[in-house]
Design a protein around this motif. Structure first.
Motif, PDB file in Angstrom:
ATOM      1  N   ILE A   1       0.849  -1.119   0.141  1.00 33.04           N
ATOM      2  CA  ILE A   1      -0.080  -0.166  -0.110  1.00 33.04           C
ATOM      3  C   ILE A   1       0.931   1.211  -0.019  1.00 33.04           C
ATOM      4  O   ILE A   1       0.656   2.167  -0.601  1.00 33.04           O
ATOM      5  CB  ILE A   1      -0.949  -0.094   1.150  1.00 33.04           C
ATOM      6  CG1 ILE A   1      -1.802  -1.242   1.021  1.00 33.04           C
ATOM      7  CG2 ILE A   1      -1.485   1.328   1.448  1.00 33.04           C
ATOM      8  CD1 ILE A   1      -2.810  -1.259   2.212  1.00 33.04           C
ATOM      9  N   CYS A   2       1.837   1.254   1.042  1.00 39.04           N
ATOM     10  CA  CYS A   2       2.778   2.426   0.968  1.00 39.04           C
ATOM     11  C   CYS A   2       3.468   2.762  -0.259  1.00 39.04           C
ATOM     12  O   CYS A   2       3.581   3.646  -0.725  1.00 39.04           O
ATOM     13  CB  CYS A   2       3.817   2.109   1.877  1.00 39.04           C
ATOM     14  SG  CYS A   2       3.280   2.359   3.689  1.00 39.04           S
ATOM     15  N   PHE A   3       4.115   1.406  -0.843  1.00 38.17           N
ATOM     16  CA  PHE A   3       4.622   1.659  -2.444  1.00 38.17           C
ATOM     17  C   PHE A   3       3.908   2.232  -3.436  1.00 38.17           C
ATOM     18  O   PHE A   3       4.011   3.050  -4.118  1.00 38.17           O
ATOM     19  CB  PHE A   3       5.313   0.240  -2.761  1.00 38.17           C
ATOM     20  CG  PHE A   3       5.867   0.116  -3.892  1.00 38.17           C
ATOM     21  CD1 PHE A   3       7.396   0.698  -4.004  1.00 38.17           C
ATOM     22  CD2 PHE A   3       5.386  -0.099  -5.204  1.00 38.17           C
ATOM     23  CE1 PHE A   3       7.897   0.527  -5.086  1.00 38.17           C
ATOM     24  CE2 PHE A   3       5.925  -0.018  -6.341  1.00 38.17           C
ATOM     25  CZ  PHE A   3       7.286   0.150  -6.441  1.00 38.17           C
ATOM     26  N   THR A   4       2.620   1.691  -3.203  1.00 41.56           N
ATOM     27  CA  THR A   4       1.715   2.096  -4.569  1.00 41.56           C
ATOM     28  C   THR A   4       1.400   3.407  -4.385  1.00 41.56           C
ATOM     29  O   THR A   4       1.206   4.395  -5.380  1.00 41.56           O
ATOM     30  CB  THR A   4       0.341   1.249  -4.172  1.00 41.56           C
ATOM     31  OG1 THR A   4       0.695  -0.182  -4.488  1.00 41.56           O
ATOM     32  CG2 THR A   4      -0.570   1.725  -5.528  1.00 41.56           C
ATOM     33  N   ARG A   5       0.977   3.986  -2.910  1.00 39.99           N
ATOM     34  CA  ARG A   5       0.686   5.290  -2.889  1.00 39.99           C
ATOM     35  C   ARG A   5       1.831   6.449  -3.125  1.00 39.99           C
ATOM     36  O   ARG A   5       1.802   7.452  -3.740  1.00 39.99           O
ATOM     37  CB  ARG A   5       0.492   5.490  -1.547  1.00 39.99           C
ATOM     38  CG  ARG A   5      -1.087   5.119  -0.997  1.00 39.99           C
ATOM     39  CD  ARG A   5      -1.356   5.790   0.426  1.00 39.99           C
ATOM     40  NE  ARG A   5      -1.486   7.194   0.325  1.00 39.99           N
ATOM     41  CZ  ARG A   5      -1.585   7.826   1.440  1.00 39.99           C
ATOM     42  NH1 ARG A   5      -1.566   7.210   2.734  1.00 39.99           N
ATOM     43  NH2 ARG A   5      -1.560   9.087   1.430  1.00 39.99           N
ATOM     44  N   ALA A   6       3.256   6.023  -2.780  1.00 46.60           N
ATOM     45  CA  ALA A   6       4.172   6.599  -3.213  1.00 46.60           C
ATOM     46  C   ALA A   6       4.577   6.832  -4.755  1.00 46.60           C
ATOM     47  O   ALA A   6       4.619   7.908  -5.073  1.00 46.60           O
ATOM     48  CB  ALA A   6       5.487   5.966  -2.685  1.00 46.60           C
ATOM     49  N   CYS A   7       4.269   5.789  -5.480  1.00 47.30           N
ATOM     50  CA  CYS A   7       4.492   5.703  -6.843  1.00 47.30           C
ATOM     51  C   CYS A   7       3.284   6.558  -7.402  1.00 47.30           C
ATOM     52  O   CYS A   7       3.322   7.259  -8.732  1.00 47.30           O
ATOM     53  CB  CYS A   7       4.220   4.223  -7.416  1.00 47.30           C
ATOM     54  SG  CYS A   7       5.685   3.123  -7.040  1.00 47.30           S
TER      55      CYS A   7
ATOM     56  N   GLU B   1       6.648  10.517  -9.851  1.00 45.04           N
ATOM     57  CA  GLU B   1       7.215   9.577 -11.064  1.00 45.04           C
ATOM     58  C   GLU B   1       8.132   8.738 -10.397  1.00 45.04           C
ATOM     59  O   GLU B   1       8.974   8.941  -9.433  1.00 45.04           O
ATOM     60  CB  GLU B   1       8.048  10.389 -12.098  1.00 45.04           C
ATOM     61  CG  GLU B   1       7.404  11.236 -12.987  1.00 45.04           C
ATOM     62  CD  GLU B   1       6.695  10.750 -13.977  1.00 45.04           C
ATOM     63  OE1 GLU B   1       6.947   9.421 -14.559  1.00 45.04           O
ATOM     64  OE2 GLU B   1       5.656  11.055 -14.756  1.00 45.04           O
ATOM     65  N   ILE B   2       7.954   7.468 -10.713  1.00 45.49           N
ATOM     66  CA  ILE B   2       8.508   6.249  -9.976  1.00 45.49           C
ATOM     67  C   ILE B   2      10.088   6.393 -10.269  1.00 45.49           C
ATOM     68  O   ILE B   2      10.910   6.080  -9.313  1.00 45.49           O
ATOM     69  CB  ILE B   2       8.186   4.837 -10.554  1.00 45.49           C
ATOM     70  CG1 ILE B   2       8.649   3.797  -9.763  1.00 45.49           C
ATOM     71  CG2 ILE B   2       8.448   4.682 -12.160  1.00 45.49           C
ATOM     72  CD1 ILE B   2       8.004   2.437 -10.155  1.00 45.49           C
ATOM     73  N   THR B   3      10.468   7.347 -11.313  1.00 47.22           N
ATOM     74  CA  THR B   3      11.973   7.368 -11.589  1.00 47.22           C
ATOM     75  C   THR B   3      12.581   8.267 -10.013  1.00 47.22           C
ATOM     76  O   THR B   3      13.785   8.032  -9.856  1.00 47.22           O
ATOM     77  CB  THR B   3      12.453   7.864 -12.751  1.00 47.22           C
ATOM     78  OG1 THR B   3      11.329   9.193 -12.766  1.00 47.22           O
ATOM     79  CG2 THR B   3      12.229   7.057 -13.874  1.00 47.22           C
ATOM     80  N   SER B   4      11.745   9.057  -9.650  1.00 47.91           N
ATOM     81  CA  SER B   4      12.279   9.994  -8.707  1.00 47.91           C
ATOM     82  C   SER B   4      12.390   9.383  -7.445  1.00 47.91           C
ATOM     83  O   SER B   4      13.036   9.554  -6.388  1.00 47.91           O
ATOM     84  CB  SER B   4      11.490  11.044  -8.430  1.00 47.91           C
ATOM     85  OG  SER B   4      10.186  10.630  -7.911  1.00 47.91           O
TER      86      SER B   4
END
Length: 303
Positions: free
Chosen positions: A226-232, A236-239
């Motif tokens: 959940i944390c990973f998905t919210r962060a993305c 941008e995922i590259t950042s």
């Protein structure tokens, strides 16, 4: 929570990503601790079964229509491949140091890039090919074939990384027609009965400590995703790519504190080489994706 919401979007994404990386490391700890009380195949089964129980009420609130399968075969293929990767990865955690598993898992984006070129027809140019070669050289630094014996755990970690990469490519294909809720929920729903088959032959009912460890494992994994998905979803995922490397020091510190494991220098060097190559590949793919949309009228699905 109010203080968190007052932070900038970039800081929110950074903190969520760090929390995800820490929880993924904690998940590895609970995998090993759980496997000391019950067979590892049971740990895989309960990870999926309890995960489905956690996700079901959350997703059903969004409505049954959001979990409809348009192409059921892709869900089944993804479930089988992902199960093999999970079984290999979970077993690897019980056999070799946690930091070594973490470092070898950095190879997953390399396998994804190769698979996208081989099976999805995506074009990879010379700079990304060189980055892939360098990444696999980093894996050789960790494994050191010919210098020391390559352990079963290390091989299983690479098999797990390869299978998770294959599952990720299937997800990339699935996002063309399937909802995120369906992809997330049906993964654990399909994998639960698949993983029950090998678990049945070694079945041992968990004791109270075992149940606590399995619940903690499931919660850590679910909250991490959940944390990973919210962060993305925030940036941008590259950042966020550079933050993936914190899994290695997290794993080293946690494993040293709990299991008295100290990773050797080649795990650090090889992990850094693999990570840098995958970070470059992710950066190049993100630039290519931006160039394809929207000016060229092409929109490519992202994981």
């Amino acid at each position: 929570m109010h203080a968190f919401n007052r932070l900038s979007t970039e800081w929110q994404a950074t903190l969520l990503m760090l929390a995800a990386m820490l929880l993924f490391t904690v998940m590895g700890v609970f995998i090993r601790l759980s496997s000391q009380t019950i067979p590892v195949m049971e740990v895989v089964f309960f990870r999926n079964f309890l995960g489905a129980l956690c996700l079901l009420p959350l997703i059903l609130r969004s409505g049954i229509k959001t979990i409809k399968m348009v192409r059921p075969r892709l869900f089944i293929y993804r479930g089988i491949v992902n199960f093999i990767g999970m079984a290999a990865g979970f077993t690897a955690v019980t056999l070799i140091p946690l930091a070594e598993v973490t470092a070898l898992n950095f190879t997953c984006p390399l396998f994804i890039t190769l698979g996208a070129a081989m099976f999805l027809g995506e074009i990879i140019r010379i700079r990304r090919i060189i980055a892939i070669i360098i990444g696999f050289f980093g894996a050789l630094l960790i494994l050191q074939p010919g210098i020391s014996e390559v352990s079963l755990g290390a091989m299983l970690a690479l098999v797990g990384s390869l299978c998770i990469a294959g599952a990720s490519l299937l997800v990339k294909k699935m996002t063309e027609t399937e909802s995120v809720n369906a992809i997330v929920l049906w993964m654990v729903v399909i994998q639960a009965p698949i993983s029950f088959v090998p678990a049945y032959f070694v079945w041992q009912w968990p004791d109270m400590e075992g149940w606590v460890l399995l619940i903690c494992l499931t919660l850590a994994a679910t909250i991490a995703h959940i944390c990973f998905t919210r962060a993305c979803g925030l940036v941008e995922i590259t950042s966020l790519q550079h933050l993936e490397f914190v899994k290695l020091p997290f794993a080293a510190v946690v494993a040293w504190f709990i299991f008295s494991e100290v990773p050797d220098i080649w795990t650090w060097i090889g992990g850094a080489v693999i990570f840098l190559s995958t970070a470059y590949i992710t950066h190049r793919e993100a630039r290519a994706d931006k160039s394809m949309r929207p000016n060229h009228g092409i929109r490519e699905s992202k994981l």
